[in-house]
Design a protein around this motif. Sequence first.
Motif, PDB file in Angstrom:
ATOM      1  N   ASN A  32     -16.378  72.901 -17.772  1.00 45.19           N
ATOM      2  CA  ASN A  32     -17.038  71.655 -17.388  1.00 45.19           C
ATOM      3  C   ASN A  32     -17.051  70.714 -18.599  1.00 45.19           C
ATOM      4  OD1 ASN A  32     -18.640  69.646 -16.385  1.00 45.19           O
ATOM      5  ND2 ASN A  32     -20.471  70.906 -16.138  1.00 45.19           N
ATOM      6  N   CYS A  35     -20.403  70.014 -20.182  1.00 44.98           N
ATOM      7  CA  CYS A  35     -21.152  71.150 -20.728  1.00 44.98           C
ATOM      8  C   CYS A  35     -20.532  71.660 -22.034  1.00 44.98           C
ATOM      9  CB  CYS A  35     -21.201  72.270 -19.688  1.00 44.98           C
ATOM     10  SG  CYS A  35     -22.066  73.742 -20.237  1.00 44.98           S
ATOM     11  N   CYS A  48     -24.614  75.496 -17.114  1.00 44.94           N
ATOM     12  CA  CYS A  48     -24.442  74.519 -16.033  1.00 44.94           C
ATOM     13  C   CYS A  48     -24.210  75.168 -14.665  1.00 44.94           C
ATOM     14  CB  CYS A  48     -23.280  73.581 -16.369  1.00 44.94           C
ATOM     15  SG  CYS A  48     -21.664  74.379 -16.369  1.00 44.94           S
ATOM     16  N   GLY A  49     -23.916  76.466 -14.617  1.00 41.56           N
ATOM     17  CA  GLY A  49     -23.760  77.166 -13.342  1.00 41.56           C
ATOM     18  C   GLY A  49     -22.423  76.973 -12.669  1.00 41.56           C
ATOM     19  N   GLN A  50     -21.401  76.517 -13.396  1.00 39.55           N
ATOM     20  CA  GLN A  50     -20.080  76.316 -12.798  1.00 39.55           C
ATOM     21  C   GLN A  50     -19.123  77.418 -13.208  1.00 39.55           C
ATOM     22  OE1 GLN A  50     -18.321  72.507 -13.326  1.00 39.55           O
ATOM     23  NE2 GLN A  50     -19.950  71.421 -12.280  1.00 39.55           N
ATOM     24  N   ARG A  54     -16.161  74.678 -10.109  1.00 35.35           N
ATOM     25  CA  ARG A  54     -16.990  74.607  -8.900  1.00 35.35           C
ATOM     26  C   ARG A  54     -18.402  75.072  -9.212  1.00 35.35           C
ATOM     27  NH1 ARG A  54     -12.905  78.436  -6.163  1.00 35.35           N
ATOM     28  NH2 ARG A  54     -14.326  79.735  -7.326  1.00 35.35           N
ATOM     29  N   PRO A  55     -19.416  74.453  -8.638  1.00 34.07           N
ATOM     30  CA  PRO A  55     -20.787  74.970  -8.830  1.00 34.07           C
ATOM     31  C   PRO A  55     -20.955  76.278  -8.066  1.00 34.07           C
ATOM     32  CG  PRO A  55     -20.788  73.063  -7.388  1.00 34.07           C
ATOM     33  CD  PRO A  55     -19.385  73.213  -7.879  1.00 34.07           C
ATOM     34  N   VAL A  57     -23.613  78.839  -9.325  1.00 36.06           N
ATOM     35  CA  VAL A  57     -24.989  79.289  -9.526  1.00 36.06           C
ATOM     36  C   VAL A  57     -25.825  78.072  -9.859  1.00 36.06           C
ATOM     37  CG1 VAL A  57     -26.450  80.823 -10.875  1.00 36.06           C
ATOM     38  CG2 VAL A  57     -24.088  81.428 -10.482  1.00 36.06           C
ATOM     39  N   SER A  58     -27.068  78.064  -9.378  1.00 31.74           N
ATOM     40  CA  SER A  58     -27.928  76.961  -9.778  1.00 31.74           C
ATOM     41  C   SER A  58     -28.266  77.121 -11.249  1.00 31.74           C
ATOM     42  CB  SER A  58     -29.212  76.948  -8.938  1.00 31.74           C
ATOM     43  OG  SER A  58     -29.898  78.162  -9.110  1.00 31.74           O
ATOM     44  N   PRO A  59     -28.179  76.049 -12.047  1.00 33.69           N
ATOM     45  CA  PRO A  59     -28.416  76.175 -13.487  1.00 33.69           C
ATOM     46  C   PRO A  59     -29.838  76.607 -13.796  1.00 33.69           C
ATOM     47  CG  PRO A  59     -28.079  73.874 -12.882  1.00 33.69           C
ATOM     48  CD  PRO A  59     -27.848  74.690 -11.642  1.00 33.69           C
ATOM     49  N   ALA A  60     -29.931  77.359 -14.893  1.00 32.42           N
ATOM     50  CA  ALA A  60     -31.241  77.910 -15.279  1.00 32.42           C
ATOM     51  C   ALA A  60     -32.109  76.869 -15.953  1.00 32.42           C
ATOM     52  CB  ALA A  60     -31.047  79.088 -16.218  1.00 32.42           C
TER      53      ALA A  60
END
Length: 60
Positions: A32, A35, A48-50, A54-55, A57-60
């Motif tokens: 990303n 990121c 960033c959860g990608q 592609r996304p 995971v939802s970012p922490a």
Amino acid sequence: MAVPKRRMSRSNTRTRRAQWKASAPTLAPCSNRACRQPKPPHVACPNCGQYDGRPVVSPA
């Protein structure tokens, strides 16, 4: 099955184990562009959860 005839001395045991070295974990920059945080390769970015652009995971 092979069995040692004599007990290995403490010096020989420690000399042999001295070669076992921990290696630093491999880190690659996140794909990303916003990121670019270091992360393990082939793993979703914990920042960033990608993964692969592609996304996932939802970012922490």
